[in-house]
Design a protein around this motif. Structure first.
Motif, short mmCIF file in Angstrom:
data_model
loop_
_atom_site.label_atom_id
_atom_site.label_comp_id
_atom_site.label_asym_id
_atom_site.label_seq_id
_atom_site.Cartn_x
_atom_site.Cartn_y
_atom_site.Cartn_z
N ARG A 252 31.05 44.25 20.86
CA ARG A 252 31.57 43.95 22.19
C ARG A 252 32.97 43.33 22.12
N VAL A 253 33.14 42.37 21.22
CA VAL A 253 34.45 41.71 21.10
C VAL A 253 35.52 42.71 20.69
N LEU A 254 35.21 43.56 19.73
CA LEU A 254 36.19 44.54 19.28
C LEU A 254 36.51 45.54 20.38
N HIS A 255 35.50 45.92 21.16
CA HIS A 255 35.73 46.83 22.28
C HIS A 255 36.66 46.20 23.30
N MET A 256 36.39 44.94 23.67
CA MET A 256 37.26 44.25 24.63
C MET A 256 38.69 44.17 24.10
N ARG A 257 38.82 43.83 22.82
CA ARG A 257 40.16 43.69 22.24
C ARG A 257 40.90 45.03 22.25
N ARG A 258 40.19 46.12 21.94
CA ARG A 258 40.83 47.43 21.95
C ARG A 258 41.33 47.79 23.35
N VAL A 259 40.54 47.48 24.36
CA VAL A 259 40.96 47.77 25.73
C VAL A 259 42.18 46.93 26.11
N PHE A 260 42.16 45.65 25.77
CA PHE A 260 43.32 44.80 26.06
C PHE A 260 44.57 45.33 25.36
N GLN A 261 44.42 45.74 24.11
CA GLN A 261 45.56 46.25 23.35
C GLN A 261 46.05 47.59 23.91
N ARG A 262 45.11 48.47 24.26
CA ARG A 262 45.47 49.78 24.78
C ARG A 262 46.34 49.68 26.02
N HIS A 263 46.07 48.67 26.85
CA HIS A 263 46.78 48.54 28.11
C HIS A 263 47.74 47.34 28.12
N SER A 264 48.13 46.91 26.94
CA SER A 264 48.95 45.68 26.86
C SER A 264 50.27 45.80 27.62
N THR A 265 50.83 47.00 27.72
CA THR A 265 52.09 47.17 28.45
C THR A 265 51.92 46.92 29.93
N HIS A 266 50.74 47.20 30.44
CA HIS A 266 50.52 47.14 31.89
C HIS A 266 49.53 46.06 32.31
N LEU A 267 49.09 45.24 31.37
CA LEU A 267 48.09 44.22 31.67
C LEU A 267 48.62 42.87 31.23
N GLY A 268 48.67 41.92 32.16
CA GLY A 268 49.19 40.60 31.83
C GLY A 268 48.38 39.51 32.53
N ALA A 269 48.88 38.30 32.41
CA ALA A 269 48.30 37.15 33.10
C ALA A 269 49.36 36.59 34.04
N ILE A 270 48.91 36.01 35.14
CA ILE A 270 49.85 35.45 36.09
C ILE A 270 49.27 34.18 36.69
N SER A 271 50.13 33.21 36.94
CA SER A 271 49.75 32.03 37.71
C SER A 271 50.73 31.90 38.86
N LEU A 272 50.21 31.61 40.03
CA LEU A 272 51.05 31.43 41.22
C LEU A 272 50.73 30.07 41.85
N LEU A 273 51.78 29.39 42.28
CA LEU A 273 51.67 28.15 43.03
C LEU A 273 52.02 28.42 44.47
N ALA A 274 51.23 27.90 45.40
CA ALA A 274 51.48 28.15 46.81
C ALA A 274 51.18 26.89 47.62
N VAL A 275 51.78 26.83 48.80
CA VAL A 275 51.54 25.74 49.74
C VAL A 275 51.16 26.34 51.08
N PRO A 276 50.43 25.59 51.93
CA PRO A 276 50.09 26.13 53.24
C PRO A 276 51.34 26.48 54.04
N THR A 277 51.34 27.64 54.64
CA THR A 277 52.46 28.08 55.47
C THR A 277 52.42 27.30 56.79
N PRO A 278 53.51 26.64 57.17
CA PRO A 278 53.50 25.92 58.45
C PRO A 278 53.26 26.87 59.61
N PRO A 279 52.53 26.43 60.63
CA PRO A 279 52.28 27.29 61.79
C PRO A 279 53.59 27.65 62.49
N GLN A 280 53.64 28.89 62.97
CA GLN A 280 54.85 29.33 63.69
C GLN A 280 54.91 28.67 65.06
N PRO A 281 56.12 28.23 65.47
CA PRO A 281 56.25 27.59 66.79
C PRO A 281 56.02 28.59 67.92
#
Length: 281
Positions: A252-281
């Motif tokens: 299982r581990v080797l299968h997961m690793r092969r899939v991650f490697q196969r798609h490494s060009t198009h698969l990444g990790a992302i973190s986003l920071l956000a705040v509540p959008t103020p209500p529109q007047p």
């Protein structure tokens, strides 16, 4: 099969996946049972960036959605927030999270609940975050979870962050995106549905947030260098040793690793920071 140095096992708390066949177990629980503590796509480095961007301090009331076995919780508690609440729907995970202790006066609790319906009070949190969990949800569930995070946050000081898988680039061919998604689902036995960076930003914007910062990283969860960086050399060697002694887990581990490697060009990790959008007047 699981590590005796795993924080959950030190307190005789079982790890999710008990009794499940390694060939069928969700990939993240399989890795946890091998002793892996950091189960985030961008590793501990991107998690630390997320917490730095959130600016967690002693005035904050933090809610972590789908907190798992508490690897990020420990980093958060080291920042000594006023309160920390871990939410998870898995009873075994909640048992592990309930054993958490804080180095300071932080009020710590673990709640068994769904991330889309925590039943926590409106506006009671200043920080909400979740990692490696929205990816595993279909779009309607993604939206319910983000909407719940918005409900939990204080309007004036609230901050929200996510740490997820992403597809690259923004204009990735839809047919290729579908193929990557199918390969991921086959490898990890969970319905992974990552979005592009713009897709993640638009999801948050649609549910009442303004993205203020983001960072991407390689998806290198099972690469030796990342494994050592996240776990330490000795624990990484122990994880490898347990996998080698368990043929089904190793496949299982080797299968997961092969899939991650196969798609490494198009698969990444992302973190986003956000705040509540103020209500529109």
């Amino acid at each position: 099969m699981a590590s005796t140095d795993h924080p959950a096992l030190q307190k005789n708390i079982p790890i999710p996946g008990e009794g499940l066949d390694a060939a069928r177990m969700p990939g993240h629980w399989l890795l946890a049972r091998l002793g892996k503590r950091v189960l985030r796509p961008g590793g501990v480095e991107l998690t630390r960036w997320m917490l730095d961007a959130l600016g967690v301090d002693p005035e904050d009331r933090v809610v972590e959605l789908a907190a798992g076995l508490g690897a990020t919780a420990r980093l958060t508690l080291a920042r000594r927030p006023a309160a920390y609440t871990a939410v998870d729907r898995d009873a075994t995970a909640v048992a592990a999270l309930s054993a958490l202790t804080a180095p300071g006066p932080t009020q710590v609790r673990a709640v068994r609940s769904d991330a889309a319906d925590t039943r926590l009070p409106d506006g009671d949190a200043t920080v909400v975050y979740g990692e490696a969990m929205l990816t595993m949800q279909p779009e309607p569930a993604k939206r319910r979870i983000v909407r719940e995070a918005r409900r939990l946050l204080d309007d004036s000081t609230g901050r929200y962050a996510i740490h997820e898988l992403c597809l690259l680039p923004d204009d990735l061919d839809p047919a290729l995106a579908e193929r990557i998604t199918a390969d991921l689902q086959d490898a990890i036995h969970v319905g992974a549905r990552p979005l592009t960076p713009t897709g993640w930003s638009e999801l948050l914007a649609d549910e009442g947030f303004t993205v203020t910062a983001h960072k991407t990283a390689p998806m290198a969860l099972l690469e030796p260098r990342r494994l050592v960086a996240d776990e330490g050399l000795v624990p990484a060697l122990r994880i490898a040793g347990r996998a080698l002694r368990n043929p089904a887990a190793l496949r299982r581990v080797l299968h997961m690793r092969r899939v991650f490697q196969r798609h490494s060009t198009h698969l990444g990790a992302i973190s986003l920071l956000a705040v509540p959008t103020p209500p529109q007047p």
